[in-house]
Design an enzyme around this catalytic site. Structure first.
Site, PDB file in Angstrom:
ATOM      1  N   THR A 175      12.703  -2.688   9.891  1.00 38.63           N
ATOM      2  CA  THR A 175      13.942  -2.342   9.201  1.00 38.63           C
ATOM      3  C   THR A 175      14.036  -0.837   9.078  1.00 38.63           C
ATOM      4  OG1 THR A 175      12.423  -2.218   7.318  1.00 38.63           O
ATOM      5  CG2 THR A 175      13.439  -4.306   7.600  1.00 38.63           C
TER       6      THR A 175
ATOM      7  N   GLY B  13       0.905  -1.266  -0.045  1.00 33.53           N
ATOM      8  CA  GLY B  13      -0.070   0.041  -0.032  1.00 33.53           C
ATOM      9  C   GLY B  13       0.736   1.389   0.073  1.00 33.53           C
TER      10      GLY B  13
ATOM     11  N   ARG C  31       2.051   0.403  19.880  1.00 33.54           N
ATOM     12  CA  ARG C  31       0.908  -0.606  19.711  1.00 33.54           C
ATOM     13  C   ARG C  31       0.956  -2.039  19.810  1.00 33.54           C
ATOM     14  NH1 ARG C  31       0.585   1.905  13.733  1.00 33.54           N
ATOM     15  NH2 ARG C  31       1.524  -0.139  13.174  1.00 33.54           N
TER      16      ARG C  31
ATOM     17  N   HIS D 230       4.843   2.806  16.619  1.00 33.50           N
ATOM     18  CA  HIS D 230       4.875   1.303  16.194  1.00 33.50           C
ATOM     19  C   HIS D 230       5.126   0.353  17.342  1.00 33.50           C
ATOM     20  CE1 HIS D 230       4.423   0.951  11.859  1.00 33.50           C
ATOM     21  NE2 HIS D 230       4.418   2.245  11.616  1.00 33.50           N
TER      22      HIS D 230
ATOM     23  N   SER E 221      -1.484   3.903   4.527  1.00 35.03           N
ATOM     24  CA  SER E 221      -2.558   3.246   3.941  1.00 35.03           C
ATOM     25  C   SER E 221      -3.271   2.253   5.097  1.00 35.03           C
ATOM     26  CB  SER E 221      -2.237   2.678   2.780  1.00 35.03           C
ATOM     27  OG  SER E 221      -1.280   1.587   2.931  1.00 35.03           O
ATOM     28  N   GLY E 222      -2.467   2.159   6.116  1.00 30.10           N
ATOM     29  CA  GLY E 222      -2.752   1.049   7.138  1.00 30.10           C
ATOM     30  C   GLY E 222      -2.424  -0.242   6.938  1.00 30.10           C
ATOM     31  N   LYS E 223      -1.109  -0.372   6.111  1.00 31.73           N
ATOM     32  CA  LYS E 223      -0.532  -1.589   5.944  1.00 31.73           C
ATOM     33  C   LYS E 223       0.208  -2.252   7.399  1.00 31.73           C
ATOM     34  CE  LYS E 223       2.833   0.566   3.849  1.00 31.73           C
ATOM     35  NZ  LYS E 223       2.592   1.638   3.988  1.00 31.73           N
TER      36      LYS E 223
END
Length: 168
Positions: A34, A8, A52, A49, A12-14
């Site tokens: 990465t 995406g 979450r 990240h 986009s919510g990938k």
């Protein structure tokens, strides 16, 4: 091995979608990250990240040695790789042999026994970049995405937070 490839654009919510899919499986899970934090904004993105992810996640930082890092994860453990785009950028800026490293990465992905979720950006939908390095990157990313999609069991394209199944 079942490989789910999630593509995406930016925001986009990938990553979130990939995390939801992994968390449907029994823990523990491994998150192979990465990204490298070169500035304050990237430090914040990485922190978001990480925040979450709750208990059950182990994180391996692999901005350059992605294939080798995958081989250190117990074979029965689900893995999320986030993302191929940053790995490719890191390797290109390090003057790596991208074709050879892509082949090594492919072999490492195919060697996994447990479910594997790989995130990557779809970078070919915008305008043609105005400089040589950006065009080389766009082309290399497109080739890498095609290569992974070929052997992926499922391919999901994320658009505005919505998963669209492309394959599988």
């Amino acid at each position: 091995m079942k490989l789910t490839f999630i593509l995406g654009g930016a925001r986009s919510g990938k990553s979130r979608h990939a995390e939801v899919l992994v968390e449907r499986l029994p823990s523990p899970w491994t998150y192979v990250a990465t990204a490298e934090a070169y500035d304050d904004e990237m430090v914040e993105r990485i922190a978001l990240h990480r925040s979450r992810r709750g208990a059950g996640w182990e994180t391996i930082d692999a901005p350059h040695h992605l294939a080798a890092s995958l081989m250190t994860v117990p074979p029965e453990r689900p893995v999320l790789v986030d993302c191929l785009t940053l790995w490719l950028s890191n390797r290109m800026l390090g003057d790596a042999d991208i074709e050879m490293e892509s082949a090594v990465l492919e072999a490492a992905l195919l060697a996994r026994e447990a479910p594997l979720f790989v995130v990557s950006n779809e970078v070919g939908l915008g305008i043609v970049p105005d400089n040589t390095l950006a065009r080389r990157f766009r082309d290399a990313q497109g080739r890498l995405n095609q290569r992974i999609a070929t052997f992926a069991d499922e391919v999901v394209l994320m658009v505005a937070g919505l998963p669209l199944k492309v394959k599988g």
